[in-house]
Design a protein around this motif. Structure first.
Motif, PDB file in Angstrom:
ATOM      1  N   TYR A  39       0.831  -1.199   0.000  1.00  0.00           N
ATOM      2  CA  TYR A  39       0.000   0.000   0.000  1.00  0.00           C
ATOM      3  C   TYR A  39       0.870   1.255   0.000  1.00  0.00           C
ATOM      4  O   TYR A  39       0.644   2.181  -0.774  1.00  0.00           O
ATOM      5  CB  TYR A  39      -0.920   0.013   1.221  1.00  0.00           C
ATOM      6  N   THR A  40       1.873   1.269   0.856  1.00  0.00           N
ATOM      7  CA  THR A  40       2.745   2.439   0.943  1.00  0.00           C
ATOM      8  C   THR A  40       3.467   2.676  -0.372  1.00  0.00           C
ATOM      9  O   THR A  40       3.550   3.818  -0.853  1.00  0.00           O
ATOM     10  CB  THR A  40       3.757   2.264   2.090  1.00  0.00           C
ATOM     11  N   LEU A  69       2.562   1.707  -3.445  1.00  0.00           N
ATOM     12  CA  LEU A  69       1.602   2.177  -4.451  1.00  0.00           C
ATOM     13  C   LEU A  69       1.170   3.615  -4.183  1.00  0.00           C
ATOM     14  O   LEU A  69       1.044   4.421  -5.105  1.00  0.00           O
ATOM     15  CB  LEU A  69       0.373   1.267  -4.479  1.00  0.00           C
ATOM     16  N   HIS A  70       0.948   3.907  -2.924  1.00  0.00           N
ATOM     17  CA  HIS A  70       0.483   5.241  -2.570  1.00  0.00           C
ATOM     18  C   HIS A  70       1.556   6.293  -2.840  1.00  0.00           C
ATOM     19  O   HIS A  70       1.262   7.354  -3.392  1.00  0.00           O
ATOM     20  CB  HIS A  70       0.074   5.252  -1.097  1.00  0.00           C
ATOM     21  N   GLY A 119       1.891   6.789  -6.608  1.00  0.00           N
ATOM     22  CA  GLY A 119       0.793   7.617  -7.122  1.00  0.00           C
ATOM     23  C   GLY A 119       0.903   9.061  -6.685  1.00  0.00           C
ATOM     24  O   GLY A 119       0.665   9.993  -7.462  1.00  0.00           O
ATOM     25  N   THR A 120       1.284   9.272  -5.436  1.00  0.00           N
ATOM     26  CA  THR A 120       1.415  10.635  -4.924  1.00  0.00           C
ATOM     27  C   THR A 120       2.589  11.353  -5.573  1.00  0.00           C
ATOM     28  O   THR A 120       2.490  12.533  -5.907  1.00  0.00           O
ATOM     29  CB  THR A 120       1.586  10.609  -3.387  1.00  0.00           C
ATOM     30  N   ALA A 169      -3.443  13.182   0.884  1.00  0.00           N
ATOM     31  CA  ALA A 169      -3.533  11.752   0.592  1.00  0.00           C
ATOM     32  C   ALA A 169      -2.568  10.953   1.460  1.00  0.00           C
ATOM     33  O   ALA A 169      -2.895   9.858   1.927  1.00  0.00           O
ATOM     34  CB  ALA A 169      -3.255  11.495  -0.887  1.00  0.00           C
ATOM     35  N   LEU A 219      -3.183   7.949   4.485  1.00  0.00           N
ATOM     36  CA  LEU A 219      -2.445   6.705   4.702  1.00  0.00           C
ATOM     37  C   LEU A 219      -2.332   6.403   6.184  1.00  0.00           C
ATOM     38  O   LEU A 219      -2.642   5.311   6.638  1.00  0.00           O
ATOM     39  CB  LEU A 219      -1.050   6.795   4.084  1.00  0.00           C
ATOM     40  N   PRO A 256      -5.112   2.934  -2.895  1.00  0.00           N
ATOM     41  CA  PRO A 256      -4.192   3.921  -3.482  1.00  0.00           C
ATOM     42  C   PRO A 256      -4.635   4.389  -4.862  1.00  0.00           C
ATOM     43  O   PRO A 256      -4.511   5.566  -5.196  1.00  0.00           O
ATOM     44  CB  PRO A 256      -2.857   3.181  -3.569  1.00  0.00           C
ATOM     45  N   THR A 281      -5.619   8.223  -5.489  1.00  0.00           N
ATOM     46  CA  THR A 281      -4.860   8.986  -6.494  1.00  0.00           C
ATOM     47  C   THR A 281      -5.796   9.557  -7.552  1.00  0.00           C
ATOM     48  O   THR A 281      -5.707  10.747  -7.896  1.00  0.00           O
ATOM     49  CB  THR A 281      -3.786   8.104  -7.146  1.00  0.00           C
TER      50      THR A 281
END
Length: 129
Positions: A40-41, A43-44, A47-48, A64, A68, A115, A119
């Protein structure tokens, strides 16, 4: 009586993993949560970071990242806590496999889907402003 003992022995054998260790739902959920948070981290952040590179100067990507911490970590911890309360006997019970698979599937759907949704959502919001 011998038939019952044989069935109990077969159930215990099926509760062992391929490495010879006994099945423990508490350990397995903890592993899924740890790997899920890493995915998750990653991907996030990916995307961020793509949103931060656009140079819009918006605070939305930072918001965003706050989501998280505020949402997914407690949610994953909730999944883990539900399984940590099992007794030793319950932790090795193969009958819990369907419930475990259902919860792990739900957790992974959130880990991978959230994510992307965040995003796209923040990208849409930044287009509006």
């Amino acid at each position: 009586m011998p038939k019952a003992l044989e069935q109990q022995h077969q159930a215990q054998e099926s509760a062992q993993t391929s490495t010879g260790q006994k099945l423990d739902w508490r350990r397995k959920i903890s592993d899924h949560v740890a790997f899920g948070l890493l995915v998750y981290t990653g991907l996030h952040i990916f995307g961020t970071m793509t949103q931060l590179k656009t140079g819009n100067g918006s605070m939305l990507p930072y918001l965003a990242l706050v989501i998280l911490v505020a949402a997914i970590i407690p949610a994953c911890r909730w999944f883990e806590m539900r399984w940590e309360g099992l007794s030793e006997e319950q932790a090795t019970d193969p009958a819990l496999a369907p419930a475990f698979k259902r919860e792990v599937t739900l957790m992974w759907a959130a880990v991978v889907g959230l994510p992307v949704v965040l995003t796209l959502g923040f990208k849409g919001l930044s287009a509006l402003f």
